[in-house]
Design an enzyme around this catalytic site. Structure first.
Site, PDB file in Angstrom:
ATOM      1  N   GLY A  22      25.810  10.707   3.518  1.00 28.61           N
ATOM      2  CA  GLY A  22      26.785  11.746   3.826  1.00 28.61           C
ATOM      3  C   GLY A  22      26.339  13.105   4.217  1.00 28.61           C
ATOM      4  O   GLY A  22      26.330  13.596   5.113  1.00 28.61           O
ATOM      5  N   ASP A  72      30.634   3.197  -0.223  1.00 26.05           N
ATOM      6  CA  ASP A  72      31.386   2.658  -1.277  1.00 26.05           C
ATOM      7  C   ASP A  72      32.062   1.461  -1.008  1.00 26.05           C
ATOM      8  O   ASP A  72      32.067   0.329  -1.503  1.00 26.05           O
ATOM      9  CB  ASP A  72      32.306   3.625  -2.044  1.00 26.05           C
ATOM     10  N   LYS A  74      36.475   5.650  -4.940  1.00 23.91           N
ATOM     11  CA  LYS A  74      35.591   4.921  -5.810  1.00 23.91           C
ATOM     12  C   LYS A  74      36.287   3.990  -6.721  1.00 23.91           C
ATOM     13  O   LYS A  74      35.716   2.820  -7.015  1.00 23.91           O
ATOM     14  CB  LYS A  74      34.732   5.952  -6.619  1.00 23.91           C
ATOM     15  N   LYS A 123      25.221   0.953  -5.379  1.00 24.95           N
ATOM     16  CA  LYS A 123      25.572   1.811  -4.240  1.00 24.95           C
ATOM     17  C   LYS A 123      24.834   3.201  -4.610  1.00 24.95           C
ATOM     18  O   LYS A 123      24.981   3.932  -5.819  1.00 24.95           O
ATOM     19  CB  LYS A 123      26.844   2.261  -4.227  1.00 24.95           C
ATOM     20  N   GLY A 168      24.556   9.728  -1.282  1.00 23.84           N
ATOM     21  CA  GLY A 168      23.974  10.633  -0.891  1.00 23.84           C
ATOM     22  C   GLY A 168      23.872  11.743  -1.643  1.00 23.84           C
ATOM     23  O   GLY A 168      22.795  12.502  -1.902  1.00 23.84           O
TER      24      GLY A 168
HETATM   25  C1  X2W Z   1      30.169   7.438   5.769  1.00 27.95           C
HETATM   26  C2  X2W Z   1      28.916   6.876   5.527  1.00 27.95           C
HETATM   27  C3  X2W Z   1      27.876   7.343   4.515  1.00 27.95           C
HETATM   28  C4  X2W Z   1      28.242   7.484   3.110  1.00 27.95           C
HETATM   29  C5  X2W Z   1      29.582   8.853   6.546  1.00 27.95           C
HETATM   30  O1  X2W Z   1      29.858   8.967   7.731  1.00 27.95           O
HETATM   31  O2  X2W Z   1      29.730  10.001   5.954  1.00 27.95           O
HETATM   32  C6  X2W Z   1      32.254   6.852   6.793  1.00 27.95           C
HETATM   33  O3  X2W Z   1      32.682   7.787   6.179  1.00 27.95           O
HETATM   34  P1  X2W Z   1      27.823   8.969   0.965  1.00 27.95           P
HETATM   35  O4  X2W Z   1      26.686   9.734   0.677  1.00 27.95           O
HETATM   36  O5  X2W Z   1      27.933   7.650   0.201  1.00 27.95           O
HETATM   37  O6  X2W Z   1      29.133   9.599   0.859  1.00 27.95           O
HETATM   38  N1  X2W Z   1      31.073   6.676   6.421  1.00 27.95           N
HETATM   39  C7  X2W Z   1      33.048   6.130   7.542  1.00 27.95           C
HETATM   40  O7  X2W Z   1      29.347   7.000   2.839  1.00 27.95           O
HETATM   41  O8  X2W Z   1      27.684   8.736   2.294  1.00 27.95           O
END
Ligand code: X2W
Length: 286
Positions: free
Chosen positions: A71, A188, A244, A35, A38
């Site tokens: 994210g 995650d 996590k 994984k 961001g």
């Molecule tokens: C996340 C998907 C992206 C993510 C979001 O919209 O931010 C939900 O929260 P990171 O960089 O791993 O935090 N989806 C449902 O998980 O990004």
């Protein structure tokens, strides 16, 4: 350049390769789900280094699967478009306008950034989301979150075909709902679900902290489920570390041999974890 001056650097390089042999043998044909959060994608240079490690892993016989987040990149685009966004328990409240931005940013910008970086290092990567080839069908998460999915069914067929063709899948964390709607899935959670469905040998969660820390701020290199429960109850494991560690616990009780939380910004983090005695970050074993 080719000279007989066997300086110490070259000797050290050869020794490093030799020391890696038992690890290379152990991970031959293994499935490793990575994984890439961001926050771990801090620059083009960091992406290039990550891509190089992934290509090397595949070159020596590992089947890597990349599941990414993004994210911070979603936040940036929502801000530009003047769309407000809230999180509940680490998950983004997602309405129709938001899910369109999430898909555009994750499947469009972030996914192609990773795919391109891997291909530029001589690998062969293909970009997907859970909506492709029925990879991930989701149930709706809590109704107050809106268009957020929780993984229900994973179809790994296309991933196995890609392994056979030495192709690296790069997967954005979106899924299809039961009625075909697009659902936003926490990165995650999505990575853990793919790792479980594939019975992966390792789940690596790359983030921007060096691992799970104890009350004194020291990284715990090895963690048991009991320690995680105690540290969570006492508030030492808090915030974004809760989903996590929960993902790691779910994965190891679901057929994944071990899960590791590590700093994706550290040089060669994945190689250090897989191919050296040293390891990296915090490991939770089944
Ligand atoms: C996340 C998907 C992206 C993510 C979001 O919209 O931010 C939900 O929260 P990171 O960089 O791993 O935090 N989806 C449902 O998980 O990004």
């Amino acid at each position: 350049m080719r000279k007989q001056d066997m300086n110490r650097d070259w000797i050290a390089t050869a020794a490093t390769l030799s020391a890696a042999l038992p690890y290379l043998q152990r991970y031959n044909d293994a499935i490793v789900v990575i994984k890439l959060g961001g926050h771990a994608m801090s620059s083009d240079e960091a992406m290039e280094n990550f891509a190089r490690d992934v290509v090397l892993m595949q070159q020596v016989g590992v089947n890597p699967v990349i599941v990414h987040g993004g994210g911070p990149m979603i936040n940036e685009m929502l801000e530009k478009l003047d769309i407000k966004s809230d999180f509940v328990n680490g998950k983004r409240v997602t309405d129709r306008a938001t899910v369109e931005v999430v898909e555009m940013v994750l499947s469009g910008r972030v996914n192609k950034w990773i795919v391109n970086a891997i291909n530029r290092q001589g690998g062969r990567a293909v970009g997907l989301s859970g909506k492709d080839a029925n990879l991930m069908t989701c149930d709706q998460d809590a109704p107050e979150l809106g268009l957020v999915g929780t993984p229900a069914e994973i179809d790994t067929k296309v991933l196995k075909t890609l392994f056979e063709a030495n192709t690296i899948p790069v997967i954005a964390p979106l899924g299809a709902g039961r009625d075909g709607e697009t659902l936003n899935v926490n990165g995650d959670t999505a990575a853990g679900a793919y790792a479980s469905a594939l019975n992966a040998d390792r789940l690596l969660l790359l983030t921007d902290v060096s691992g799970v820390k104890d009350g004194g701020g020291n990284v715990l290199t090895e963690l048991t489920p009991e320690q995680i429960a105690d540290l969570t109850a006492s508030g030492v494991i808090a915030g974004g570390m809760i989903p996590k560690t929960q993902t790691c616990l779910d994965a190891i009780s679901d057929g994944v041999r071990a899960a590791v939380i590590l700093d994706g910004r550290a040089p060669n983090a994945c190689l250090l974890e897989l191919f050296t005695e040293h390891g990296a970050g915090s490991i939770i074993r089944a």
